[in-house]
Design a protein around this motif. Sequence first.
Motif, short mmCIF file in Angstrom:
data_model
loop_
_atom_site.label_atom_id
_atom_site.label_comp_id
_atom_site.label_asym_id
_atom_site.label_seq_id
_atom_site.Cartn_x
_atom_site.Cartn_y
_atom_site.Cartn_z
N THR A 149 0.84 -1.19 0.00
CA THR A 149 0.00 0.00 0.00
C THR A 149 0.88 1.24 0.00
O THR A 149 1.88 1.32 0.71
CB THR A 149 -0.92 0.01 1.23
OG1 THR A 149 -1.74 -1.18 1.20
CG2 THR A 149 -1.82 1.23 1.23
N LEU A 150 0.49 2.21 -0.81
CA LEU A 150 1.24 3.46 -0.94
C LEU A 150 0.71 4.48 0.06
O LEU A 150 -0.50 4.74 0.12
CB LEU A 150 1.08 4.01 -2.36
CG LEU A 150 1.79 5.31 -2.68
CD1 LEU A 150 3.31 5.12 -2.66
CD2 LEU A 150 1.35 5.84 -4.06
N LEU A 151 1.61 5.06 0.84
CA LEU A 151 1.22 6.11 1.77
C LEU A 151 1.03 7.41 1.00
O LEU A 151 1.92 7.82 0.25
CB LEU A 151 2.29 6.30 2.84
CG LEU A 151 1.92 7.27 3.99
CD1 LEU A 151 0.85 6.65 4.87
CD2 LEU A 151 3.16 7.63 4.81
N THR A 177 5.67 6.31 1.43
CA THR A 177 5.48 7.03 0.18
C THR A 177 6.39 6.44 -0.90
O THR A 177 7.30 5.67 -0.61
CB THR A 177 5.82 8.52 0.34
OG1 THR A 177 7.23 8.65 0.63
CG2 THR A 177 5.00 9.17 1.46
N GLU A 178 6.15 6.84 -2.12
CA GLU A 178 6.99 6.35 -3.22
C GLU A 178 8.45 6.72 -3.00
O GLU A 178 9.34 5.90 -3.18
CB GLU A 178 6.50 6.92 -4.56
CG GLU A 178 7.30 6.43 -5.75
CD GLU A 178 6.74 6.89 -7.08
OE1 GLU A 178 7.19 6.37 -8.12
OE2 GLU A 178 5.86 7.78 -7.08
N ILE A 197 2.02 2.45 -9.97
CA ILE A 197 0.99 2.67 -8.95
C ILE A 197 -0.35 2.18 -9.49
O ILE A 197 -0.72 2.48 -10.64
CB ILE A 197 0.93 4.16 -8.54
CG1 ILE A 197 2.25 4.56 -7.88
CG2 ILE A 197 -0.24 4.41 -7.59
CD1 ILE A 197 2.39 6.04 -7.62
N PHE A 198 -1.05 1.41 -8.67
CA PHE A 198 -2.33 0.82 -9.06
C PHE A 198 -3.41 1.21 -8.06
O PHE A 198 -3.19 1.11 -6.85
CB PHE A 198 -2.24 -0.71 -9.07
CG PHE A 198 -1.21 -1.27 -10.00
CD1 PHE A 198 -1.54 -1.61 -11.31
CD2 PHE A 198 0.09 -1.46 -9.58
CE1 PHE A 198 -0.58 -2.13 -12.16
CE2 PHE A 198 1.06 -1.99 -10.42
CZ PHE A 198 0.71 -2.32 -11.73
N ILE A 253 1.68 0.42 -4.54
CA ILE A 253 2.90 0.71 -5.30
C ILE A 253 3.64 -0.58 -5.59
O ILE A 253 3.70 -1.48 -4.76
CB ILE A 253 3.83 1.70 -4.53
CG1 ILE A 253 5.06 2.05 -5.39
CG2 ILE A 253 4.23 1.15 -3.16
CD1 ILE A 253 5.87 3.20 -4.87
N LEU A 254 4.16 -0.68 -6.80
CA LEU A 254 5.02 -1.80 -7.20
C LEU A 254 6.40 -1.24 -7.44
O LEU A 254 6.56 -0.25 -8.17
CB LEU A 254 4.47 -2.47 -8.46
CG LEU A 254 5.24 -3.67 -9.02
CD1 LEU A 254 4.30 -4.56 -9.83
CD2 LEU A 254 6.42 -3.25 -9.91
N ILE A 255 7.41 -1.85 -6.83
CA ILE A 255 8.80 -1.48 -7.05
C ILE A 255 9.52 -2.68 -7.65
O ILE A 255 9.55 -3.75 -7.04
CB ILE A 255 9.51 -1.08 -5.73
CG1 ILE A 255 8.75 0.03 -5.01
CG2 ILE A 255 10.95 -0.65 -5.99
CD1 ILE A 255 7.97 -0.47 -3.82
N TYR A 256 10.05 -2.48 -8.84
CA TYR A 256 10.89 -3.52 -9.46
C TYR A 256 12.33 -3.06 -9.36
O TYR A 256 12.69 -1.95 -9.80
CB TYR A 256 10.49 -3.74 -10.92
CG TYR A 256 11.44 -4.64 -11.67
CD1 TYR A 256 11.70 -5.94 -11.22
CD2 TYR A 256 12.09 -4.20 -12.81
CE1 TYR A 256 12.60 -6.76 -11.90
CE2 TYR A 256 12.97 -5.01 -13.52
CZ TYR A 256 13.22 -6.30 -13.04
OH TYR A 256 14.09 -7.11 -13.72
N ALA A 257 13.19 -3.88 -8.77
CA ALA A 257 14.58 -3.49 -8.55
C ALA A 257 15.51 -4.66 -8.80
O ALA A 257 15.13 -5.83 -8.64
CB ALA A 257 14.76 -2.97 -7.13
#
Length: 263
Positions: A149-151, A177-178, A197-198, A253-257
Amino acid sequence: MAKDFKTRVREQFSRTAEGYIRGKGFAGGADLEAALELMKPTQDDTLLDIACGGGHTALFFAPHVRSVVASDLTMQMLKKAQEYLSEEGGVDNVTFREADAEDLPFPAGSFTALTCRIAPHHFTDVPRALREFHRVLRRHVGRMVIIDTLLPEDPEIAEFYQTFEQMRDPTHVRAYTEQEWITMVEEALFKVEKTLIFPKTHDFQEWARRAGLDAAGVKKLNQFFIDAPAKMHDYFQIETFAGEVEAYTDRKILIYATRIDKK
């Protein structure tokens, strides 16, 4: 403090495991499809799914990789996830392991890919967990997708979000947050390749009861939403009928790293 908190997490999710297995919002979604597209797994990949919950992410990725280890802090959740995968059928390359995300019981470089979906907001020390993710991923090829979940950036909306999440589930620590996510991931020696972000719409009653709230708790949470300022109603697209909250929408939020090799 952290040890006591994790005991509460185990107790909470042992009680509510069934609801997370059957939760409609976990089995699929645009976030999983995007994760698959970004990670581009192959049959050479060994994937670790952290805080696997009901096993939905492990099941989704299993056909695309050589093997999956689905790990979770809560043994009862693992048992329910194993039952769920057995019922769904079609995969035989998933194993289950009790594991603390902040102290993983795997040797360095054990996996080529890693997923962690809708869980880090329960972690007491996200930077420590990210360092563990880096450690267990293999050099040169290690990559991960984190979804949570995105703050909201707005402090008032963020405070409202934090309050209602903790009213619903006392094991919620905080969302980020992002920019907070990007900073933490980079400090753990990952390169952030992509963030997405979805929007995610929740059936209020199902969402509230899944965390184990009793009728009085649901009523109190419902009133908290109803009484919220218009700003909150607008941001969370709160839908009501006859004094009852029917749905609301937050953002994931999705973070691909990819793993940066230590020098």
